[in-house]
Design a protein around this motif. Sequence first.
Motif, PDB file in Angstrom:
ATOM      1  N   HIS A   1      35.049  55.609  39.773  1.00 41.28           N
ATOM      2  CA  HIS A   1      34.884  56.183  38.424  1.00 41.28           C
ATOM      3  C   HIS A   1      35.303  55.187  37.341  1.00 41.28           C
ATOM      4  CE1 HIS A   1      39.070  57.185  39.521  1.00 41.28           C
ATOM      5  NE2 HIS A   1      39.317  57.141  38.229  1.00 41.28           N
ATOM      6  N   ASN A   2      36.309  54.351  37.632  1.00 38.25           N
ATOM      7  CA  ASN A   2      36.701  53.329  36.658  1.00 38.25           C
ATOM      8  C   ASN A   2      35.641  52.245  36.536  1.00 38.25           C
ATOM      9  OD1 ASN A   2      39.182  54.294  35.681  1.00 38.25           O
ATOM     10  ND2 ASN A   2      40.256  53.561  37.488  1.00 38.25           N
TER      11      ASN A   2
ATOM     12  N   LEU B   1      39.512  42.426  33.692  1.00 38.93           N
ATOM     13  CA  LEU B   1      40.775  41.700  33.561  1.00 38.93           C
ATOM     14  C   LEU B   1      41.641  42.304  32.451  1.00 38.93           C
ATOM     15  CD1 LEU B   1      41.981  39.328  35.107  1.00 38.93           C
ATOM     16  CD2 LEU B   1      41.190  37.809  33.297  1.00 38.93           C
ATOM     17  N   LYS B   2      41.017  42.688  31.338  1.00 34.68           N
ATOM     18  CA  LYS B   2      41.759  43.308  30.245  1.00 34.68           C
ATOM     19  C   LYS B   2      42.277  44.690  30.656  1.00 34.68           C
ATOM     20  CE  LYS B   2      43.228  43.448  25.937  1.00 34.68           C
ATOM     21  NZ  LYS B   2      44.243  42.496  25.436  1.00 34.68           N
ATOM     22  N   PHE B   3      41.479  45.432  31.396  1.00 31.81           N
ATOM     23  CA  PHE B   3      41.875  46.749  31.910  1.00 31.81           C
ATOM     24  C   PHE B   3      43.156  46.612  32.740  1.00 31.81           C
ATOM     25  CE2 PHE B   3      41.915  50.395  34.643  1.00 31.81           C
ATOM     26  CZ  PHE B   3      41.215  51.408  33.995  1.00 31.81           C
TER      27      PHE B   3
ATOM     28  N   PHE C   1      29.977  57.725  24.681  1.00 30.43           N
ATOM     29  CA  PHE C   1      30.891  57.145  25.675  1.00 30.43           C
ATOM     30  C   PHE C   1      32.299  57.714  25.514  1.00 30.43           C
ATOM     31  CE2 PHE C   1      33.797  53.703  27.045  1.00 30.43           C
ATOM     32  CZ  PHE C   1      33.397  53.598  28.367  1.00 30.43           C
ATOM     33  N   PHE C   2      32.734  57.918  24.264  1.00 27.47           N
ATOM     34  CA  PHE C   2      34.058  58.506  24.024  1.00 27.47           C
ATOM     35  C   PHE C   2      34.158  59.894  24.656  1.00 27.47           C
ATOM     36  CE2 PHE C   2      34.280  56.033  19.740  1.00 27.47           C
ATOM     37  CZ  PHE C   2      34.404  54.847  20.440  1.00 27.47           C
ATOM     38  N   PHE C   3      33.082  60.657  24.546  1.00 32.34           N
ATOM     39  CA  PHE C   3      33.086  61.991  25.159  1.00 32.34           C
ATOM     40  C   PHE C   3      33.177  61.895  26.681  1.00 32.34           C
ATOM     41  CE2 PHE C   3      31.493  63.553  21.041  1.00 32.34           C
ATOM     42  CZ  PHE C   3      32.206  64.738  20.951  1.00 32.34           C
ATOM     43  N   LYS C   4      32.542  60.881  27.262  1.00 32.91           N
ATOM     44  CA  LYS C   4      32.628  60.683  28.708  1.00 32.91           C
ATOM     45  C   LYS C   4      34.067  60.358  29.120  1.00 32.91           C
ATOM     46  CE  LYS C   4      29.626  59.051  31.393  1.00 32.91           C
ATOM     47  NZ  LYS C   4      28.678  58.234  32.197  1.00 32.91           N
ATOM     48  N   ILE C   5      34.728  59.513  28.320  1.00 33.26           N
ATOM     49  CA  ILE C   5      36.128  59.186  28.608  1.00 33.26           C
ATOM     50  C   ILE C   5      36.996  60.432  28.511  1.00 33.26           C
ATOM     51  CG2 ILE C   5      38.146  57.867  27.854  1.00 33.26           C
ATOM     52  CD1 ILE C   5      36.305  55.711  26.848  1.00 33.26           C
ATOM     53  N   LEU C   6      36.740  61.233  27.479  1.00 32.28           N
ATOM     54  CA  LEU C   6      37.507  62.479  27.302  1.00 32.28           C
ATOM     55  C   LEU C   6      37.326  63.410  28.499  1.00 32.28           C
ATOM     56  CD1 LEU C   6      39.225  64.323  25.468  1.00 32.28           C
ATOM     57  CD2 LEU C   6      37.088  65.163  24.473  1.00 32.28           C
ATOM     58  N   LYS C   7      36.077  63.574  28.918  1.00 35.04           N
ATOM     59  CA  LYS C   7      35.776  64.468  30.043  1.00 35.04           C
ATOM     60  C   LYS C   7      36.450  63.977  31.325  1.00 35.04           C
ATOM     61  CE  LYS C   7      31.871  66.427  32.640  1.00 35.04           C
ATOM     62  NZ  LYS C   7      30.394  66.459  32.782  1.00 35.04           N
TER      63      LYS C   7
ATOM     64  N   GLU D   1      44.403  61.731  33.512  1.00 36.76           N
ATOM     65  CA  GLU D   1      44.811  60.370  33.186  1.00 36.76           C
ATOM     66  C   GLU D   1      44.225  60.031  31.818  1.00 36.76           C
ATOM     67  OE1 GLU D   1      47.101  59.312  35.422  1.00 36.76           O
ATOM     68  OE2 GLU D   1      46.014  57.781  36.579  1.00 36.76           O
ATOM     69  N   ASN D   2      45.033  59.477  30.928  1.00 33.12           N
ATOM     70  CA  ASN D   2      44.549  59.193  29.583  1.00 33.12           C
ATOM     71  C   ASN D   2      43.914  57.803  29.525  1.00 33.12           C
ATOM     72  OD1 ASN D   2      44.074  58.909  26.876  1.00 33.12           O
ATOM     73  ND2 ASN D   2      46.053  59.677  26.232  1.00 33.12           N
ATOM     74  N   TYR D   3      42.604  57.743  29.778  1.00 40.56           N
ATOM     75  CA  TYR D   3      41.900  56.464  29.772  1.00 40.56           C
ATOM     76  C   TYR D   3      41.715  55.910  28.359  1.00 40.56           C
ATOM     77  CZ  TYR D   3      40.918  57.553  34.641  1.00 40.56           C
ATOM     78  OH  TYR D   3      41.055  57.850  35.974  1.00 40.56           O
ATOM     79  N   PHE D   4      41.908  56.737  27.354  1.00 36.48           N
ATOM     80  CA  PHE D   4      41.806  56.247  25.978  1.00 36.48           C
ATOM     81  C   PHE D   4      42.883  55.208  25.684  1.00 36.48           C
ATOM     82  CE2 PHE D   4      39.260  60.080  24.988  1.00 36.48           C
ATOM     83  CZ  PHE D   4      38.233  59.471  24.298  1.00 36.48           C
ATOM     84  N   ASP D   5      44.047  55.337  26.323  1.00 30.80           N
ATOM     85  CA  ASP D   5      45.115  54.358  26.106  1.00 30.80           C
ATOM     86  C   ASP D   5      44.638  52.946  26.426  1.00 30.80           C
ATOM     87  OD1 ASP D   5      47.111  56.068  25.219  1.00 30.80           O
ATOM     88  OD2 ASP D   5      47.759  56.577  27.242  1.00 30.80           O
ATOM     89  N   ILE D   6      43.761  52.832  27.425  1.00 36.46           N
ATOM     90  CA  ILE D   6      43.255  51.520  27.834  1.00 36.46           C
ATOM     91  C   ILE D   6      42.035  51.128  27.015  1.00 36.46           C
ATOM     92  CG2 ILE D   6      42.266  50.198  29.742  1.00 36.46           C
ATOM     93  CD1 ILE D   6      43.924  51.990  31.624  1.00 36.46           C
TER      94      ILE D   6
END
Length: 381
Positions: free
Chosen positions: A34-35, A55-57, A177-183, A190-195
């Motif tokens: 998923h990542n 690498l940034k992730f 894409f932001f909505f996909k991250i939220l979902k 897990e808060n993927y927005f932090d990354i």
Amino acid sequence: MIKLTDLQLDKNDDSNNIYLKLKEFIDNYCNQDHNQILIKKFSKILNISESAINLKFKRCLYNDFDPPLRKFKKNFKVIRLLKNFLLFTCITIFVKIFGKKKFKKKYYDLMIDEVDNLRQLNKFNKLLNKFDKVLVSTKNKEVFKQCKNRKIDVIKNNRILPSKNYLENNFFNLIFFFFKILKLSMKAKENYFDIYFIIFFSLIKNESFFYQVYPKIILQDRFYINCSIKNFVFKKNGGKKTICCQYHIAESGICFYADFDILFSFGEEQNSIKKLKTFGSNVEKSIPVGSLQMESEYYNFKEYKQNLEDTDLLIIGINPSHAMQISKKVFDSYYIFLNWIVKFESLNPHIRITYKHHTNYKGDKIKNKIFKNSKIKILKA
């Protein structure tokens, strides 16, 4: 599914083994399907390489790691997630409306990047005189002022107007894409927005920066502060090489997920670059140049050398803060080492001993207690 809360590290283990296990955990976490799907999607929307995002992730995850607690700092909270989503969306809309589109371009042979203080600036004095067009990038007011006084081109890298160019054809794709991250964040807890917040705004910042300045070479004082997104944007805009100077012995805790072309190393050994690669860094080669700090603060200053006091035994103060925090073995060994020095001094009172610390040494109550009745001289330099 691997979650950040699954990380388990044993403080009784050797510090290097702990960091190796941490690196393995971060790699496995990032490489989950998923990542990788999100990273590929993000790469396609913004036309940026997957390797730079990966690498940034990983670097973002490592920066969130708390050595004393041996776990990641941020916990999942629905309110924080929703705030991140709204903030992410609002800032993107703001950049879309008010961001700058056209920039005045300047070309340079060399940019010395992330200069945090005058001490760092002064170590590059000889290099500054060897290039016709040099730019210094800094946030520091004193560095900015001195560069202006010396008629060196300087830019404050924390005052860059954002570019809207990346959003011209991608705005709605990004919102989706932001909505996909939220979902996914809600589903995985897990808060993927932090990354992705850090990755996205690193991209916007560096795109904005390199629309204005076009250096052929970037030189940084420390290899542990660089950014794979910056390196990607720099080269996409015609940059040739990123170079980092060795400022520390390559201990495990500062070797994670760096990205640059050439390491200016202390010597001809290859262990430093090998260790960087072991901990996920992307480095092409190393070139031995010695210590620029030693050159600028010792060999180039005769007055300084004349004022040095004689000593028979100089102990180079180690700075094991990361390793001490993460490993009980290193913590215990460090104070055994200090007690051994004091014992050596008591058995050899005729020997003059100096213990040299880093300039950023903040003190240590346990060490002060151990050294209390000794004649060991403490030096910060």
